[in-house]
Design an enzyme around this catalytic site. Structure first.
Site, PDB file in Angstrom:
ATOM      1  N   ASN A   7       0.856  -1.183   0.000  1.00  0.00           N
ATOM      2  CA  ASN A   7       0.000   0.000   0.000  1.00  0.00           C
ATOM      3  C   ASN A   7       0.892   1.233   0.000  1.00  0.00           C
ATOM      4  OD1 ASN A   7      -1.468   2.299   1.087  1.00  0.00           O
ATOM      5  ND2 ASN A   7      -3.140   0.881   1.519  1.00  0.00           N
ATOM      6  N   ARG A  18       4.833  18.576   0.512  1.00  0.00           N
ATOM      7  CA  ARG A  18       5.569  19.699  -0.057  1.00  0.00           C
ATOM      8  C   ARG A  18       4.938  20.217  -1.349  1.00  0.00           C
ATOM      9  NH1 ARG A  18      10.772  21.525   0.982  1.00  0.00           N
ATOM     10  NH2 ARG A  18      10.270  20.848   3.094  1.00  0.00           N
ATOM     11  N   HIS A  43      -5.577   3.651  -1.475  1.00  0.00           N
ATOM     12  CA  HIS A  43      -6.867   3.967  -0.875  1.00  0.00           C
ATOM     13  C   HIS A  43      -7.142   5.448  -1.143  1.00  0.00           C
ATOM     14  CE1 HIS A  43      -9.776   3.085   2.653  1.00  0.00           C
ATOM     15  NE2 HIS A  43     -10.235   4.069   1.924  1.00  0.00           N
ATOM     16  N   HIS A  50      -3.828  11.726   0.658  1.00  0.00           N
ATOM     17  CA  HIS A  50      -2.615  11.125   0.133  1.00  0.00           C
ATOM     18  C   HIS A  50      -2.812  10.765  -1.337  1.00  0.00           C
ATOM     19  CE1 HIS A  50      -4.842   7.609   1.494  1.00  0.00           C
ATOM     20  NE2 HIS A  50      -4.450   7.719   2.741  1.00  0.00           N
ATOM     21  N   GLU A  70      -8.820   0.465  -2.887  1.00  0.00           N
ATOM     22  CA  GLU A  70      -9.693   0.375  -1.717  1.00  0.00           C
ATOM     23  C   GLU A  70     -10.513   1.649  -1.571  1.00  0.00           C
ATOM     24  OE1 GLU A  70      -6.841   0.036   1.423  1.00  0.00           O
ATOM     25  OE2 GLU A  70      -6.940  -2.135   1.370  1.00  0.00           O
ATOM     26  N   THR A 100      -8.146   6.807   9.918  1.00  0.00           N
ATOM     27  CA  THR A 100      -7.752   5.649   9.115  1.00  0.00           C
ATOM     28  C   THR A 100      -8.862   4.619   9.228  1.00  0.00           C
ATOM     29  OG1 THR A 100      -6.020   4.039   8.612  1.00  0.00           O
ATOM     30  CG2 THR A 100      -6.473   4.447  10.949  1.00  0.00           C
ATOM     31  N   HIS A 190      -4.202  -4.188   7.636  1.00  0.00           N
ATOM     32  CA  HIS A 190      -4.234  -3.041   8.558  1.00  0.00           C
ATOM     33  C   HIS A 190      -3.367  -3.290   9.790  1.00  0.00           C
ATOM     34  CE1 HIS A 190      -5.712   0.996   9.311  1.00  0.00           C
ATOM     35  NE2 HIS A 190      -5.518   0.692  10.580  1.00  0.00           N
ATOM     36  N   ASP A 191      -2.331  -2.457   9.883  1.00  0.00           N
ATOM     37  CA  ASP A 191      -1.387  -2.515  11.014  1.00  0.00           C
ATOM     38  C   ASP A 191      -0.599  -3.816  11.099  1.00  0.00           C
ATOM     39  OD1 ASP A 191      -3.294  -0.419  13.312  1.00  0.00           O
ATOM     40  OD2 ASP A 191      -1.741   0.075  11.837  1.00  0.00           O
ATOM     41  N   GLY A 213       1.039  -1.292   4.305  1.00  0.00           N
ATOM     42  CA  GLY A 213       1.537   0.012   3.892  1.00  0.00           C
ATOM     43  C   GLY A 213       2.288   0.747   4.976  1.00  0.00           C
ATOM     44  N   HIS A 214       1.551   1.175   5.993  1.00  0.00           N
ATOM     45  CA  HIS A 214       2.138   2.088   6.976  1.00  0.00           C
ATOM     46  C   HIS A 214       3.447   1.552   7.567  1.00  0.00           C
ATOM     47  CE1 HIS A 214       1.688   5.631   9.578  1.00  0.00           C
ATOM     48  NE2 HIS A 214       2.350   4.902  10.435  1.00  0.00           N
TER      49      HIS A 214
HETATM   50  C1  LIG Z   1      -8.277  -0.395   4.594  1.00  0.00           C
HETATM   51  C2  LIG Z   1      -7.052  -0.248   5.389  1.00  0.00           C
HETATM   52  O1  LIG Z   1      -6.948  -0.687   6.492  1.00  0.00           O
HETATM   53  C3  LIG Z   1      -5.936   0.452   4.804  1.00  0.00           C
HETATM   54  O2  LIG Z   1      -5.743  -0.076   3.575  1.00  0.00           O
HETATM   55  C4  LIG Z   1      -6.155   1.895   4.580  1.00  0.00           C
HETATM   56  O3  LIG Z   1      -5.805   2.180   3.258  1.00  0.00           O
HETATM   57  C5  LIG Z   1      -5.283   2.706   5.431  1.00  0.00           C
HETATM   58  O4  LIG Z   1      -5.586   4.030   5.092  1.00  0.00           O
HETATM   59  P1  LIG Z   1      -4.549   5.188   5.456  1.00  0.00           P
HETATM   60  O5  LIG Z   1      -3.262   4.884   4.707  1.00  0.00           O
HETATM   61  O6  LIG Z   1      -5.258   6.431   4.996  1.00  0.00           O
HETATM   62  O7  LIG Z   1      -4.360   5.105   6.962  1.00  0.00           O
HETATM   63  N1  LIG Z   2      -5.851  -2.993   3.536  1.00  0.00           N
HETATM   64  C1  LIG Z   2      -4.745  -2.689   4.419  1.00  0.00           C
HETATM   65  C2  LIG Z   2      -3.735  -1.852   3.705  1.00  0.00           C
HETATM   66  O1  LIG Z   2      -3.821  -1.672   2.490  1.00  0.00           O
HETATM   67  C3  LIG Z   2      -2.619  -1.243   4.437  1.00  0.00           C
HETATM   68  O2  LIG Z   2      -2.932  -0.983   5.779  1.00  0.00           O
HETATM   69  P1  LIG Z   2      -1.701  -0.444   6.670  1.00  0.00           P
HETATM   70  O3  LIG Z   2      -0.601  -1.469   6.548  1.00  0.00           O
HETATM   71  O4  LIG Z   2      -1.291   0.880   6.101  1.00  0.00           O
HETATM   72  O5  LIG Z   2      -2.251  -0.353   8.073  1.00  0.00           O
END
Ligand SMILES: CC(=O)[C@@H](O)[C@H](O)COP(=O)(O)O
Ligand SMILES: NCC(=O)COP(=O)(O)O
Length: 238
Positions: A7, A18, A43, A50, A70, A100, A190-191, A213-214
């Site tokens: 992600n 920026r 997303h 973003h 998403e 989120t 997610h997380d 992603g995060h």
């Molecule tokens: C659905 C989910 O849990 C994540 O894919 C979501 O895309 C996180 O969104 P943010 O990156 O805006 O926190």
């Molecule tokens: N669907 C979960 C995703 O795309 C990423 O979630 P996160 O790793 O940013 O919490």
């Protein structure tokens, strides 16, 4: 084999900070695939905090693995999916200004709406996934929506994991087994992170895909993007 879909929302977060085009979201997606990502997830939220609608169009032209978009299935999202026709559309019940994603669908309450939306998306040749928690009623009603897959919302797992991994994963194993019995394919996200991913995969080996992603983008600050993707793929090994 469980596919890693990276992600890249947070790449766009840094870029937007920026107002220019650095980091270049399209180039990062290309490089993520070159480094071993089996998919790219975005997303595009309504406030474009973003990923923007333009990013989605630009990415659709270069993503060669699986493009997963998403979002909440409002008119904007549905027009995007019909136009782009990604490999997968993941439906998330997010209100517009939520910080989120923090909940899955109540698939019983929203059954008819989800049935109609999923029918339309599938008519465009796009695989569907819906974001759900581990409540078994939501799993039971998910199959009635006609969706191809569910995405297990792993936020609650990540929250409990540090204190009690077994307690954290138990509801997900139960929900995953029920979903598989019903003929649903399994995604998760997610997380998820380097600390909790392997344990999750070991307890639910039938996962088709995780989207991360995060944590992965944060880890890449220290590891580099290529090493981070390779690390997460190693954690997903069978
Ligand atoms: C659905 C989910 O849990 C994540 O894919 C979501 O895309 C996180 O969104 P943010 O990156 O805006 O926190
Ligand atoms: N669907 C979960 C995703 O795309 C990423 O979630 P996160 O790793 O940013 O919490």
């Amino acid at each position: 084999m469980t596919k890693l879909s990276v992600n890249i929302n947070k790449i766009a977060t840094i870029r937007n900070a920026r107002g220019g085009n650095t980091p270049n979201v399209v180039q990062v997606a290309i490089d993520c695939e070159r480094f071993g990502a089996a998919g790219i997830t975005v997303h595009p939220r309504p406030d474009e905090r973003h990923i923007t609608g333009k990013d989605v169009v630009d990415l659709s032209k270069v993503v060669t693995t699986e493009f997963n978009i998403e979002g909440y299935p409002d008119q904007r999202f549905m027009e995007m999916i019909e136009s782009i026709r990604p490999a997968q559309a993941t439906l998330v019940p997010d209100p517009p200004h939520v910080l989120t994603s923090n909940a899955g669908w109540d698939t019983k309450e929203h059954l008819e709406v989800l049935q109609d939306i999923i029918r339309r998306i599938k008519s465009w040749g796009v695989r569907t996934s819906i974001f759900v928690d581990t409540d078994l009623q939501n799993i039971e009603y998910a199959i009635k929506t006609g969706t191809d897959r569910i995405e297990l919302y792993t936020g609650p797992y990540a929250e409990v994991f540090p204190e009690n991994p077994e307690q954290a994963v138990e509801p997900f194993v139960i929900a995953a087994n029920r979903a598989l019995e019903l003929g649903l394919e399994l995604n998760a996200g997610h997380d998820l992170n380097q600390e909790n991913l392997r344990f999750f995969k070991q307890h639910i080996p039938q996962l088709a895909e995780v989207s991360i992603g995060h944590a992965l983008i944060s880890d890449s600050i220290y590891l580099g993007l290529e090493n981070a993707i390779q690390r997460y793929n190693y954690l997903l090994r069978d």
